[in-house]
Design a protein around this motif. Structure first.
Motif, PDB file in Angstrom:
ATOM      1  N   ALA A  73      -2.379  31.201 -77.047  1.00  0.00           N
ATOM      2  CA  ALA A  73      -2.847  31.516 -75.697  1.00  0.00           C
ATOM      3  C   ALA A  73      -3.365  32.952 -75.617  1.00  0.00           C
ATOM      4  CB  ALA A  73      -1.708  31.319 -74.695  1.00  0.00           C
ATOM      5  N   SER A  74      -4.430  33.137 -74.871  1.00  0.00           N
ATOM      6  CA  SER A  74      -5.084  34.442 -74.786  1.00  0.00           C
ATOM      7  C   SER A  74      -4.828  35.118 -73.434  1.00  0.00           C
ATOM      8  CB  SER A  74      -6.589  34.296 -74.992  1.00  0.00           C
ATOM      9  OG  SER A  74      -7.178  33.621 -73.879  1.00  0.00           O
ATOM     10  N   PHE A  75      -5.121  36.424 -73.387  1.00  0.00           N
ATOM     11  CA  PHE A  75      -5.032  37.173 -72.139  1.00  0.00           C
ATOM     12  C   PHE A  75      -5.962  36.561 -71.086  1.00  0.00           C
ATOM     13  CE2 PHE A  75      -3.511  40.169 -75.280  1.00  0.00           C
ATOM     14  CZ  PHE A  75      -2.514  40.877 -74.631  1.00  0.00           C
ATOM     15  N   ALA A  76      -7.170  36.224 -71.506  1.00  0.00           N
ATOM     16  CA  ALA A  76      -8.151  35.678 -70.565  1.00  0.00           C
ATOM     17  C   ALA A  76      -7.706  34.335 -70.004  1.00  0.00           C
ATOM     18  CB  ALA A  76      -9.509  35.532 -71.262  1.00  0.00           C
TER      19      ALA A  76
ATOM     20  N   ASP B 209      -7.930  37.839 -77.293  1.00  0.00           N
ATOM     21  CA  ASP B 209      -6.794  38.065 -78.193  1.00  0.00           C
ATOM     22  C   ASP B 209      -5.548  37.363 -77.651  1.00  0.00           C
ATOM     23  OD1 ASP B 209      -8.166  39.538 -80.065  1.00  0.00           O
ATOM     24  OD2 ASP B 209      -7.698  41.465 -79.147  1.00  0.00           O
ATOM     25  N   ARG B 210      -4.574  37.150 -78.540  1.00  0.00           N
ATOM     26  CA  ARG B 210      -3.368  36.417 -78.168  1.00  0.00           C
ATOM     27  C   ARG B 210      -2.459  37.259 -77.269  1.00  0.00           C
ATOM     28  NH1 ARG B 210      -1.842  33.680 -84.061  1.00  0.00           N
ATOM     29  NH2 ARG B 210      -3.746  32.410 -84.223  1.00  0.00           N
ATOM     30  N   VAL B 211      -1.997  36.663 -76.189  1.00  0.00           N
ATOM     31  CA  VAL B 211      -1.199  37.393 -75.208  1.00  0.00           C
ATOM     32  C   VAL B 211       0.250  37.548 -75.653  1.00  0.00           C
ATOM     33  CG1 VAL B 211      -0.660  35.318 -73.841  1.00  0.00           C
ATOM     34  CG2 VAL B 211      -0.600  37.561 -72.749  1.00  0.00           C
ATOM     35  N   PHE B 212       0.797  36.571 -76.381  1.00  0.00           N
ATOM     36  CA  PHE B 212       2.211  36.633 -76.751  1.00  0.00           C
ATOM     37  C   PHE B 212       2.392  37.297 -78.108  1.00  0.00           C
ATOM     38  CE2 PHE B 212       2.307  32.934 -73.794  1.00  0.00           C
ATOM     39  CZ  PHE B 212       3.129  33.519 -72.841  1.00  0.00           C
ATOM     40  N   ASN B 213       3.244  38.318 -78.139  1.00  0.00           N
ATOM     41  CA  ASN B 213       3.528  38.996 -79.394  1.00  0.00           C
ATOM     42  C   ASN B 213       4.262  38.095 -80.366  1.00  0.00           C
ATOM     43  OD1 ASN B 213       3.108  42.220 -79.620  1.00  0.00           O
ATOM     44  ND2 ASN B 213       3.138  41.554 -77.480  1.00  0.00           N
ATOM     45  N   ARG B 214       5.019  37.136 -79.850  1.00  0.00           N
ATOM     46  CA  ARG B 214       5.644  36.120 -80.699  1.00  0.00           C
ATOM     47  C   ARG B 214       5.151  34.746 -80.241  1.00  0.00           C
ATOM     48  NH1 ARG B 214       8.782  41.101 -79.748  1.00  0.00           N
ATOM     49  NH2 ARG B 214       9.419  41.740 -81.839  1.00  0.00           N
TER      50      ARG B 214
ATOM     51  N   HIS C  92      10.332  36.042 -76.620  1.00  0.00           N
ATOM     52  CA  HIS C  92      10.753  37.320 -77.185  1.00  0.00           C
ATOM     53  C   HIS C  92       9.594  38.276 -76.940  1.00  0.00           C
ATOM     54  CE1 HIS C  92      12.402  39.690 -80.924  1.00  0.00           C
ATOM     55  NE2 HIS C  92      12.468  40.386 -79.792  1.00  0.00           N
ATOM     56  N   LEU C  93       9.683  39.028 -75.855  1.00  0.00           N
ATOM     57  CA  LEU C  93       8.551  39.850 -75.430  1.00  0.00           C
ATOM     58  C   LEU C  93       8.412  41.111 -76.274  1.00  0.00           C
ATOM     59  CD1 LEU C  93       8.660  39.569 -71.529  1.00  0.00           C
ATOM     60  CD2 LEU C  93       7.773  37.955 -73.227  1.00  0.00           C
ATOM     61  N   LYS C  94       7.293  41.781 -76.095  1.00  0.00           N
ATOM     62  CA  LYS C  94       6.930  42.969 -76.866  1.00  0.00           C
ATOM     63  C   LYS C  94       8.057  44.008 -76.876  1.00  0.00           C
ATOM     64  CE  LYS C  94       4.460  46.221 -78.838  1.00  0.00           C
ATOM     65  NZ  LYS C  94       4.191  46.193 -80.281  1.00  0.00           N
TER      66      LYS C  94
ATOM     67  N   GLU D 277       2.619  39.649 -70.746  1.00  0.00           N
ATOM     68  CA  GLU D 277       3.363  38.481 -71.226  1.00  0.00           C
ATOM     69  C   GLU D 277       4.177  37.846 -70.100  1.00  0.00           C
ATOM     70  OE1 GLU D 277       4.821  38.707 -75.628  1.00  0.00           O
ATOM     71  OE2 GLU D 277       5.126  40.692 -74.749  1.00  0.00           O
ATOM     72  N   ALA D 278       4.844  38.693 -69.299  1.00  0.00           N
ATOM     73  CA  ALA D 278       5.649  38.181 -68.189  1.00  0.00           C
ATOM     74  C   ALA D 278       4.784  37.426 -67.186  1.00  0.00           C
ATOM     75  CB  ALA D 278       6.384  39.334 -67.501  1.00  0.00           C
ATOM     76  N   ARG D 279       3.615  37.966 -66.885  1.00  0.00           N
ATOM     77  CA  ARG D 279       2.702  37.279 -65.963  1.00  0.00           C
ATOM     78  C   ARG D 279       2.239  35.958 -66.545  1.00  0.00           C
ATOM     79  NH1 ARG D 279      -1.929  41.406 -64.973  1.00  0.00           N
ATOM     80  NH2 ARG D 279      -2.750  39.676 -63.692  1.00  0.00           N
ATOM     81  N   ALA D 280       2.018  35.923 -67.851  1.00  0.00           N
ATOM     82  CA  ALA D 280       1.597  34.681 -68.503  1.00  0.00           C
ATOM     83  C   ALA D 280       2.705  33.633 -68.456  1.00  0.00           C
ATOM     84  CB  ALA D 280       1.187  34.964 -69.951  1.00  0.00           C
ATOM     85  N   VAL D 281       3.961  34.058 -68.662  1.00  0.00           N
ATOM     86  CA  VAL D 281       5.084  33.113 -68.589  1.00  0.00           C
ATOM     87  C   VAL D 281       5.201  32.551 -67.175  1.00  0.00           C
ATOM     88  CG1 VAL D 281       7.587  32.873 -68.779  1.00  0.00           C
ATOM     89  CG2 VAL D 281       6.349  34.205 -70.479  1.00  0.00           C
TER      90      VAL D 281
END
Length: 372
Positions: A138-141, A159-164, A184-186, A206-210
């Motif tokens: 999943a990406s930021f966009a 680019d990928r939004v999740f660090n894990r 497991h966030l940044k 990441e939190a907003r994406a979750v």
């Protein structure tokens, strides 16, 4: 239906004795004292030290899991599915009277190869009642969380939004269901003094994406659905200092997950108990040792689950003796801490230990959920 759900950062549960060119922290101290004339001798010694320390550590990690008696486990920093299964077979199942299965892990985006994972009591579910969905691509966009702060890191919208990863685990429990969002966030460690502030935009994205994932999964009924956001979220709302003094620490990157959304049952505990991680380090700018108890590990409940109440357990017996278990105690001397009981056998001053995090568990009363 009552369930015990746990989350635990098991700290580098790995089959590798080093991460690429980076030595694992557990072996660094011992290896710094040794000298070798040939590279292969150093490599052999490093492997031996790592394996010896790993066995001690994993016995304690398993004891924490056995003590928690969770029906469902969300885990962070797991190397592979093979290692996860081997750990439960050779450590957890020798100490716990619960038998786990339904192991799930998808290789995520972490550069060290440490991933989020899932396990559950074997007799709780059938294999066809567990469905997982990875969001590692999943990406930021895709989630609309790309902004100026993210662009400043040199990151692109695709680019990928999740660090894990954010591993979505759907559980069909018969007359009800539960969905877990295992994260497991940044990390706050960016190698600089402003680690938390400097990395906050990435965690907030990441939190907003979750949050968006939860709302996409359940639509307008997200408040009435049964879901939990679980994992090491790597940020905190407050710091508990020596003497038990609590200092709020806004802003926090996790606000999108808690402001009018998920409910943190740990916040209902007495102030001196609201922590899952202890940090002690020399601060050069202040010329002193700074000690902080903070909550980094979370089980954020949907409003439907939270309104039915939750019993919280934080397993701390696997922490090293250097960790004050009661932040209110002003005596942080070695003499005092070394004599403090309530630890597993063979826990050391700094190592071995179960993990650098506590296992957090909640007992919930699962209501019948809205079915799709």
């Amino acid at each position: 239906m009552k369930l015990r759900v746990g989350t635990f950062n098991v700290e580098n549960l790995s089959s590798r004795w080093r991460f690429a060119e980076v030595q694992r922290g557990e072996v660094t101290a011992a290896m710094s004292l040794a000298e070798f004339s040939r590279p292969h001798e150093r490599e052999q010694a490093e492997r031996s030290v790592a394996l010896t320390l790993e066995d001690d550590k994993r016995q304690m990690t398993a004891l924490a899991i056995a003590e928690a008696r969770a029906d469902i486990l969300c885990l962070q920093e797991v190397d592979s599915l093979r290692v996860l299964e081997a750990f439960f077979a050779n450590y957890v199942h020798r100490m716990s009277d619960i038998r786990y299965g339904h192991f799930k892990l998808v290789e995520g985006n972490d550069r060290r190869g440490i991933d989020v994972a899932f396990a559950a009591r074997r007799d709780l579910l059938r294999p066809d009642q567990v469905t997982i969905t990875s969001h590692r691509e999943a990406s930021f966009a895709e989630f609309g969380v790309y902004d100026r702060d993210i662009a400043a890191f040199g990151i692109r919208p695709d680019d990928r939004v999740f660090n894990r990863d954010c591993l979505m685990v759907d559980l069909d429990l018969g007359r009800t269901s539960l969905t877990l969002f295992v994260c497991h966030l940044k990390s706050m460690n960016n190698g600089k003094a402003d680690g938390r502030t400097g990395t906050m935009p990435l965690r907030r994205a990441e939190a907003r994406a979750v949050r968006s994932l939860v709302q996409r999964r359940f639509g307008p009924d997200w408040r009435r659905a049964n879901w939990i956001i679980a994992g090491d979220l790597n940020d905190y709302f407050e710091v508990i200092g020596p003497g038990g003094d609590v200092t709020p620490k806004p802003p926090c990157a996790l606000e999108p997950l808690t402001d009018g959304f998920g409910v943190n049952p740990v916040s209902d505990l007495p102030p001196h108990e609201r922590w899952t991680h202890f940090h002690r380090a020399w601060v050069e700018e202040e010329q002193r040792i700074r000690e902080e108890h903070v909550q980094l590990d979370y089980l954020l409940l949907s409003p439907a689950l939270a309104e039915r109440g939750a019993k919280v357990d934080i397993i701390r017996r696997g922490l090293p003796y250097r960790t004050p278990l009661d932040p209110r105690d002003p005596d942080r001397s070695i003499a005092k801490l070394a004599l403090t009981g309530d630890r597993y056998p063979r826990v050391g001053w700094d190592r071995p230990k179960a993990s650098d995090h506590c296992l957090l568990a909640v007992e919930i009363d699962l209501p019948h959920s809205h079915r799709d």
